[in-house]
Design a protein around this motif. Sequence first.
Motif, mmCIF file in Angstrom:
data_model
loop_
_atom_site.group_PDB
_atom_site.id
_atom_site.type_symbol
_atom_site.label_atom_id
_atom_site.label_comp_id
_atom_site.label_asym_id
_atom_site.label_seq_id
_atom_site.Cartn_x
_atom_site.Cartn_y
_atom_site.Cartn_z
ATOM 1 N N ARG A 7 0.804 -1.150 -0.004
ATOM 2 C CA ARG A 7 0.080 -0.044 0.019
ATOM 3 C C ARG A 7 1.013 1.153 0.257
ATOM 4 N NH1 ARG A 7 -3.609 -1.584 3.457
ATOM 5 N NH2 ARG A 7 -5.172 -2.024 2.067
ATOM 6 N N GLU A 8 1.946 1.209 0.781
ATOM 7 C CA GLU A 8 2.842 2.410 0.865
ATOM 8 C C GLU A 8 3.477 2.396 -0.429
ATOM 9 O OE1 GLU A 8 6.807 2.911 3.384
ATOM 10 O OE2 GLU A 8 5.083 2.717 4.599
ATOM 11 N N ASN A 11 1.200 4.123 -2.805
ATOM 12 C CA ASN A 11 1.115 5.512 -2.483
ATOM 13 C C ASN A 11 1.874 6.632 -3.441
ATOM 14 O OD1 ASN A 11 -1.297 5.518 -0.676
ATOM 15 N ND2 ASN A 11 0.395 5.303 0.948
ATOM 16 N N ASP A 14 -0.449 7.260 -6.185
ATOM 17 C CA ASP A 14 -1.831 7.664 -5.870
ATOM 18 C C ASP A 14 -2.653 6.325 -6.222
ATOM 19 O OD1 ASP A 14 -1.535 9.935 -4.385
ATOM 20 O OD2 ASP A 14 -1.548 11.203 -6.328
ATOM 21 N N ALA A 16 -2.857 3.484 -4.277
ATOM 22 C CA ALA A 16 -3.041 2.468 -3.206
ATOM 23 C C ALA A 16 -4.616 2.182 -3.070
ATOM 24 C CB ALA A 16 -2.511 3.029 -1.925
#
Length: 156
Positions: A7-8, A11, A14, A16
């Motif tokens: 997820r990180e 990120n 953009d 995630a």
Amino acid sequence: MAIEEVREYFNKWDMADKILEFDVSSATVELAAQAVGCEPKRIAKTLSFMVDGKAILIVVAGDAKIDNSKYKSQFSTKAKMLTPDEVIDLVGHAVGGVCPFGIKDGVNVYLDESLKRFKTVFPACGSSNSAIELTIDELEKYSNYSSWIDVCKGWE
């Protein structure tokens, strides 16, 4: 938890929020296809091997199998899959959630030709109940792949 690392990782772009998390397991191609609602062949499974003492990942279509002679021709060694413990130690994800995103440094990623027939595919995202739908161009971009290779059979 590996899904948090993925997820990180996403990120940065953009992306995630595009990660899908399921209430059911997506640890196998069949389970992932049921969870996502697609044909099993569109699941992009990530296989982990040892080559020259280093871990590598090969992302292949859900219906593809490693062809030992093609693999040996590509890597000049027999196909030796990592053990579940080695996958965690060397790649950073557990079996069932292995993906080419948010992995440890020094792990080369290869994309198999079996994926090129699809507009979008669904790789895992670091856990046994996650996936993300990506176009082939997106898979190339986010996987930091080394090259396209042809080491599979059974999908033609």
